[in-house]
Each structure stands twice: as C-alpha cells, then as structure tokens.
Design a protein around this motif. Sequence first.
Motif, PDB file in Angstrom:
ATOM      1  N   SER A  16      44.762  -1.549  50.076  1.00  0.00           N
ATOM      2  CA  SER A  16      46.220  -1.662  49.926  1.00  0.00           C
ATOM      3  C   SER A  16      46.946  -2.262  51.122  1.00  0.00           C
ATOM      4  N   GLU A  17      46.298  -2.360  52.273  1.00  0.00           N
ATOM      5  CA  GLU A  17      46.995  -2.851  53.471  1.00  0.00           C
ATOM      6  C   GLU A  17      46.377  -4.120  54.058  1.00  0.00           C
ATOM      7  N   HIS A  18      45.342  -4.632  53.449  1.00  0.00           N
ATOM      8  CA  HIS A  18      44.703  -5.845  53.961  1.00  0.00           C
ATOM      9  C   HIS A  18      45.660  -7.031  53.828  1.00  0.00           C
ATOM     10  N   PRO A  19      45.692  -7.936  54.816  1.00  0.00           N
ATOM     11  CA  PRO A  19      46.628  -9.081  54.757  1.00  0.00           C
ATOM     12  C   PRO A  19      46.492  -9.923  53.494  1.00  0.00           C
ATOM     13  N   ARG A  20      45.286 -10.102  52.980  1.00  0.00           N
ATOM     14  CA  ARG A  20      45.113 -10.900  51.769  1.00  0.00           C
ATOM     15  C   ARG A  20      45.757 -10.225  50.563  1.00  0.00           C
ATOM     16  N   ILE A  21      45.798  -8.907  50.585  1.00  0.00           N
ATOM     17  CA  ILE A  21      46.462  -8.175  49.504  1.00  0.00           C
ATOM     18  C   ILE A  21      47.971  -8.241  49.672  1.00  0.00           C
ATOM     19  N   LEU A  22      48.446  -8.025  50.894  1.00  0.00           N
ATOM     20  CA  LEU A  22      49.884  -8.043  51.157  1.00  0.00           C
ATOM     21  C   LEU A  22      50.492  -9.423  50.913  1.00  0.00           C
ATOM     22  N   ASN A  23      49.751 -10.475  51.218  1.00  0.00           N
ATOM     23  CA  ASN A  23      50.273 -11.840  51.113  1.00  0.00           C
ATOM     24  C   ASN A  23      49.916 -12.524  49.801  1.00  0.00           C
ATOM     25  N   PHE A  24      49.393 -11.781  48.852  1.00  0.00           N
ATOM     26  CA  PHE A  24      49.014 -12.394  47.580  1.00  0.00           C
ATOM     27  C   PHE A  24      50.244 -12.901  46.841  1.00  0.00           C
ATOM     28  N   ARG A  25      50.060 -14.046  46.190  1.00  0.00           N
ATOM     29  CA  ARG A  25      51.113 -14.611  45.345  1.00  0.00           C
ATOM     30  C   ARG A  25      50.469 -15.333  44.177  1.00  0.00           C
ATOM     31  N   TRP A  26      50.924 -15.011  42.985  1.00  0.00           N
ATOM     32  CA  TRP A  26      50.427 -15.671  41.776  1.00  0.00           C
ATOM     33  C   TRP A  26      51.049 -17.059  41.665  1.00  0.00           C
ATOM     34  N   SER A  27      50.237 -18.085  41.753  1.00  0.00           N
ATOM     35  CA  SER A  27      50.725 -19.457  41.645  1.00  0.00           C
ATOM     36  C   SER A  27      49.598 -20.345  41.152  1.00  0.00           C
ATOM     37  N   THR A  28      49.964 -21.490  40.601  1.00  0.00           N
ATOM     38  CA  THR A  28      48.975 -22.409  40.044  1.00  0.00           C
ATOM     39  C   THR A  28      48.125 -23.070  41.124  1.00  0.00           C
ATOM     40  N   THR A  29      48.600 -23.063  42.356  1.00  0.00           N
ATOM     41  CA  THR A  29      47.855 -23.707  43.451  1.00  0.00           C
ATOM     42  C   THR A  29      46.979 -22.729  44.221  1.00  0.00           C
ATOM     43  N   GLN A  30      47.289 -21.439  44.168  1.00  0.00           N
ATOM     44  CA  GLN A  30      46.562 -20.456  44.966  1.00  0.00           C
ATOM     45  C   GLN A  30      45.694 -19.518  44.145  1.00  0.00           C
ATOM     46  N   SER A  31      45.913 -19.443  42.835  1.00  0.00           N
ATOM     47  CA  SER A  31      45.217 -18.459  42.002  1.00  0.00           C
ATOM     48  C   SER A  31      44.381 -19.165  40.946  1.00  0.00           C
ATOM     49  N   TRP A  32      43.091 -18.857  40.913  1.00  0.00           N
ATOM     50  CA  TRP A  32      42.201 -19.437  39.916  1.00  0.00           C
ATOM     51  C   TRP A  32      42.545 -18.893  38.537  1.00  0.00           C
ATOM     52  N   GLY A  33      42.589 -19.770  37.545  1.00  0.00           N
ATOM     53  CA  GLY A  33      42.852 -19.351  36.172  1.00  0.00           C
ATOM     54  C   GLY A  33      44.303 -19.048  35.885  1.00  0.00           C
ATOM     55  N   SER A  34      45.225 -19.625  36.649  1.00  0.00           N
ATOM     56  CA  SER A  34      46.638 -19.277  36.524  1.00  0.00           C
ATOM     57  C   SER A  34      47.450 -20.287  35.727  1.00  0.00           C
ATOM     58  N   THR A  35      46.780 -21.229  35.057  1.00  0.00           N
ATOM     59  CA  THR A  35      47.507 -22.236  34.287  1.00  0.00           C
ATOM     60  C   THR A  35      47.367 -21.960  32.793  1.00  0.00           C
ATOM     61  N   TRP A  36      48.367 -22.412  32.034  1.00  0.00           N
ATOM     62  CA  TRP A  36      48.331 -22.242  30.590  1.00  0.00           C
ATOM     63  C   TRP A  36      47.196 -23.054  29.971  1.00  0.00           C
ATOM     64  N   LEU A 138      40.959 -11.124  36.245  1.00  0.00           N
ATOM     65  CA  LEU A 138      39.653 -11.760  36.448  1.00  0.00           C
ATOM     66  C   LEU A 138      38.524 -10.920  35.864  1.00  0.00           C
ATOM     67  N   SER A 139      38.651  -9.604  35.954  1.00  0.00           N
ATOM     68  CA  SER A 139      37.589  -8.741  35.430  1.00  0.00           C
ATOM     69  C   SER A 139      37.461  -8.842  33.914  1.00  0.00           C
ATOM     70  N   ARG A 140      38.547  -9.279  33.247  1.00  0.00           N
ATOM     71  CA  ARG A 140      38.473  -9.435  31.800  1.00  0.00           C
ATOM     72  C   ARG A 140      37.403 -10.457  31.401  1.00  0.00           C
ATOM     73  N   PHE A 141      37.161 -11.450  32.241  1.00  0.00           N
ATOM     74  CA  PHE A 141      36.158 -12.466  31.919  1.00  0.00           C
ATOM     75  C   PHE A 141      34.740 -11.898  32.032  1.00  0.00           C
ATOM     76  N   LEU A 142      34.557 -10.907  32.909  1.00  0.00           N
ATOM     77  CA  LEU A 142      33.248 -10.262  32.995  1.00  0.00           C
ATOM     78  C   LEU A 142      32.978  -9.404  31.767  1.00  0.00           C
ATOM     79  N   HIS A 143      34.038  -8.891  31.153  1.00  0.00           N
ATOM     80  CA  HIS A 143      33.861  -8.097  29.936  1.00  0.00           C
ATOM     81  C   HIS A 143      33.291  -8.948  28.798  1.00  0.00           C
TER      82      HIS A 143
END
Length: 307
Positions: A16-36, A138-143
Amino acid sequence: MTELMKMLQGIKYCLSEHPRILNFRWSTTQSWGSTWSFLFTVIPAYIAAAVTLHLLLTLFRRRRPVPLGPIPAAHSLLMALISAVIFVGMLLSAAAEIRDTRWLWRRTKTTPFQWLFCFPLGTRPSGRVFFWSYVFYLSRFLHLFRTFFTILRRRRLTSFHLLNQSFLIFMSFLWLEFSQSFQVPAILSTSLLYSVVYGYRFWVGVGMRGACFPLVANCQVALLGCNLACHVGVLLLQVFKGGCNGMGAWLFNSVLNAAILLLFMSNYVETHMKNSNLVVVRVEEEETTSSHVRRSGFEPKNVVKQN
C-alpha cells in the motif's frame, strides 16, 4: 514480537505504500490492456479459441481426457495466492486512502462507508485503490486458462462459462476506465471468494477429499447475492447523497450482473435437475432389482437374519 511487527510493516509498505502503487495512473500509455481496441480484440479471440478447441476435440471424437498432470492444480494454487494478495492489498490500500483523505470529506459530510460504495464526483483512476483494481483486471486473463482446462478434460463447454468470463473482464475494464463507484467492495468480496474457491480446487486437485456439498456453486450464489445487495446500496447513495462517480458505467455493469445472475441460475437449476433425475433413476433401478430378487425367492448373501 519485534521481528513480527517489522515483517507486518514490510508487507504493509509493499502492498500500500510502495511508490509504484502510490504513483499508479490508468492511462493508454502507461497501462497494458487499457485501450478499447485491446478489449474488443481479446474477448472475441478468447471465445473463438475456446469454441475452436471444443469443436476440434469433438470432430476428432477424442473421448479420453487430455492428460494435464499437475498443471490445473498449480494454476489453482497460483490463482488462490494472487486472489489473497489482491484482497490484502485492496484492504490495506482502502484503509490508507480513508486515513489520508478523511480531512477532505468533512466538507461534504462523507463517511468512510459511503466512500467505499460511492466515489465522489470527479474521482480519477490513480493511486492505491486503482492500482489493485488494475491488478484484479489483469488477473482476469489468468482465469481464462481454466476454460481450456475444462475443454481438454472433455467436460461440457457452456455458454454461461464463456459469457461469464467475458463479462467479468469487461466489467473490470469499466471500473478503471470510468473510475466507477462500488468497485472496492466488489473486488474485496470477489478476491476473497476466489482465494477460497481456488484453494479448494487445489486441495481437491492434489487428491484430497472434497466437500460433501457443492462448495463452488454455493460460493458463487453468495457472491451474486452480496453484489446484488451492494448495488442496491449504491443506488440509494446515488439518490440521497448527491451523486456518485461513474454511474453510467455502474448502470451498464448492473445490466451485465443481472445477465450473469440469470445465466448462472439457469445453469444451476439445469445441473441440479439433472443430478436429481440421476438419483431418481438409480433409486428406481435399485427398487426394481430388489423386487425381482424377492419374487425369485433369493436373498442377498450379505444379509444376516436376526432371531
């Protein structure tokens, strides 16, 4: 005791306090699988691959199941662990968000309970909670691998299974794309249930004795009932508390949830009726056999007469 506290603090920091978690942002350039386009490509591809594999096995009339060895059990263990991590991470992150933003809610008279179900208007998909929402997505794809395990084992491939997996991927995408309210309790309840269900599947997969009742089906019924109650709560907050963020996506998700519920109940009733009919047939066969034995004057050898 000190070592235990250090370990717990380390887990809390990583989840909950790691910088990658704190600075996460959902966007088409930074997040895999984020486009329609990605979404509308991967879901039809999944359905096509599953149906094609099922048709090929039917075409070649392969009656014996394909030996998969420990792969399904290993997959169940992996999914149980991932679901448990998502549950703990979302729980710690939600608590941290409540702690850090409580001062801001005093102006709008918002309580932590209301925030869990109803994000304030203008909420952006960034930070701790949305990081774990992205991990859940992302875990939905492993299902999806379990679908192919089911086909290779020559079990019946139902439309409910394909549509259920596809709808859940779509809903998880909408949670992030529109910063939809209600996703925190939904992810908590779903990940907790999956950790139990996949842990049970691993337990049975390694040869241990299963439950004497349909555990997986009962867990799914409990989850659908919990989601239905939560949807009612979100609707009440929307009406009486001035609005929640992402209600358009919530309305669409409600329709998908209703479709999943109808498909599940139809599949559940059909399976239950088939099992009941099998039991009735077996009982009738046993009664017919015992009546023939009595008419012929013979008694089973294992029967001991009592004086």
